[in-house]
Design an enzyme around this catalytic site. Structure first.
Site, PDB file in Angstrom:
ATOM      1  N   THR A 106       4.507   1.947   1.969  1.00 18.45           N
ATOM      2  CA  THR A 106       5.701   2.259   1.521  1.00 18.45           C
ATOM      3  C   THR A 106       6.186   3.404   1.935  1.00 18.45           C
ATOM      4  OG1 THR A 106       4.678   1.250  -0.728  1.00 18.45           O
ATOM      5  CG2 THR A 106       6.554   2.730  -0.720  1.00 18.45           C
ATOM      6  N   ALA A 107       5.633   4.453   2.194  1.00 16.37           N
ATOM      7  CA  ALA A 107       6.430   5.568   2.558  1.00 16.37           C
ATOM      8  C   ALA A 107       6.982   5.542   4.150  1.00 16.37           C
ATOM      9  CB  ALA A 107       5.303   6.910   2.611  1.00 16.37           C
ATOM     10  N   GLY A 130       0.842  -1.328  -0.014  1.00 19.31           N
ATOM     11  CA  GLY A 130       0.023   0.091  -0.154  1.00 19.31           C
ATOM     12  C   GLY A 130       0.819   1.131   0.139  1.00 19.31           C
ATOM     13  N   CYS A 131       0.354   2.274  -0.167  1.00 15.57           N
ATOM     14  CA  CYS A 131       0.945   3.645  -0.475  1.00 15.57           C
ATOM     15  C   CYS A 131       1.451   4.120   0.935  1.00 15.57           C
ATOM     16  CB  CYS A 131       0.091   4.472  -0.929  1.00 15.57           C
ATOM     17  SG  CYS A 131      -1.504   4.791  -0.223  1.00 15.57           S
ATOM     18  N   TYR A 132       0.803   4.069   1.936  1.00 18.54           N
ATOM     19  CA  TYR A 132       1.172   4.523   3.252  1.00 18.54           C
ATOM     20  C   TYR A 132       2.360   3.462   3.896  1.00 18.54           C
ATOM     21  CZ  TYR A 132      -2.684   7.917   4.211  1.00 18.54           C
ATOM     22  OH  TYR A 132      -3.329   9.213   4.028  1.00 18.54           O
TER      23      TYR A 132
END
Length: 343
Positions: free
Chosen positions: A152-153, A148-150
């Site tokens: 990853t960051a 997911g995006c969160y």
């Protein structure tokens, strides 16, 4: 040339995949599906792809998809798991951009996603697709669970500190913001311009679906469970994600700038900024880059990590293409070397 199919090509993640794959030097789009837009040309729905993609959307068909070397699923949660077993049985590899195969504990997945898993026997096999952490597993995988995006960051921000054992694994805090495209392309009052513009709000503070995924990823690095507070926010921009991460240092942690620079020195898609810099979301727009900055809080044992990505690219479609490159032995940067779009 890799023959590629995309299931679910009309959302923001799907069209980002189309944009990246249209110019990929080693991939050819063969099938693009959409139940609601079957028969419609891709460039009719997305004029930005005129002259780039000549296909029309079609109904999902396992036989046509199985003729591809790899299929991307850019679909709602619960869709990929219905088709993946048939595709794997016919030697078609899969990258799922949804959450169906991210969590290794099937009961935890069912609790957070509110459904019974259709193929729990494949969950253990799926490689978690964060290349900076799992590169070798991805190279040999038939099935990759794109993060997911969160996660990853957040994961890239904390990875060096947790690997080195330099921070306490209790009391971790991730305060993150995302552009409105993270909510998807479907009509939703909460993401209308007049609802989002000139406003800023938190959501999912009592439990976001990415929380167990972040915990799982961090625990893998730390070698044990972590205690994490995760609060996502919605900001009035189209794409981009900023994570502010806080942790408590264990004793003398040394030069954190050097730690980050050395850890990511050979990573093509992680850029550690010079000491004192602050990463900006606009500097990663449309790229597969994560830009990071690390610093100590003044007169404190706290460390602060700042992490920015494009939620649609490194947070979704770009990372999926990066995983495809690894799975097929291609240069990891193939099709992903464009600089950010400014302004």
């Amino acid at each position: 040339m890799i023959e590629v199919g995309i299931v679910g090509g009309t959302g923001y993640t799907g069209v980002e995949l189309l944009r990246l794959l249209a110019r990929h030097p080693e991939a050819r789009l063969r099938v693009i599906t959409s139940r609601g837009n079957a028969g419609t040309r891709v460039d009719e729905l997305f004029p930005s792809l005129r002259g780039e993609v000549e296909l029309a959307f079609s109904e999902p068909d396992v036989d046509r998809l199985a003729a591809c070397d790899l299929v991307f699923f850019a679909t709602p949660n619960g869709t990929a798991m219905q088709m993946v077993p048939d595709l794997l049985a016919r030697d078609t590899r899969v990258v799922d951009l949804g959450a169906d195969f991210r969590l290794k504990d099937v009961e935890t997945w069912s609790r957070w996603y509110g459904m019974t898993h259709a193929c729990p026997e494949l969950v253990a096999e799926a490689a978690y697709g964060l290349p900076e952490l799992n590169r070798e597993a991805i190279r040999g995988a038939r099935l990759v669970a794109n993060p997911g995006c969160y996660p990853t960051a957040v994961g890239l921000g904390w990875l060096p500190l947790l690997e080195a054992g330099l921070v306490e694994t209790r009391g971790l805090v991730a305060s993150c913001v995302s552009g409105a495209s993270g909510a998807g392309r479907a009509a939703n009052v909460a993401t209308l311009l007049c609802e989002v513009n000139e406003s800023f709000k938190a959501y999912g503070a009592d439990g976001h679906r990415h929380l167990p995924e972040i915990r799982q990823s961090l625990a893998q690095v730390a070698g044990g469970a972590v205690e994490l507070t995760f609060v996502p926010h919605l900001v009035p921009m189209t794409r981009g994600m900023h994570a502010s991460l806080y942790a408590t240092l264990r004793g003398d942690a040394g030069d954190l700038q050097v730690l980050f620079e050395q850890r990511y020195a050979d990573e093509p898609f992680v850029d550690v900024l010079p000491a004192g810099a602050h990463p900006e979301t606009r500097t990663v727009r449309g790229t597969n880059l994560c830009r990071l900055a690390v610093r100590r809080a003044p007169e404190s044992d706290q460390v602060i990590v700042l992490s920015v990505i494009d939620n649609l690219t490194k947070g979704a479609a770009g990372q999926a293409v990066q995983n495809m490159n690894l799975m097929f032995g291609l240069p990891e940067t193939a099709g992903l070397d464009a600089p950010a779009v400014l302004p």
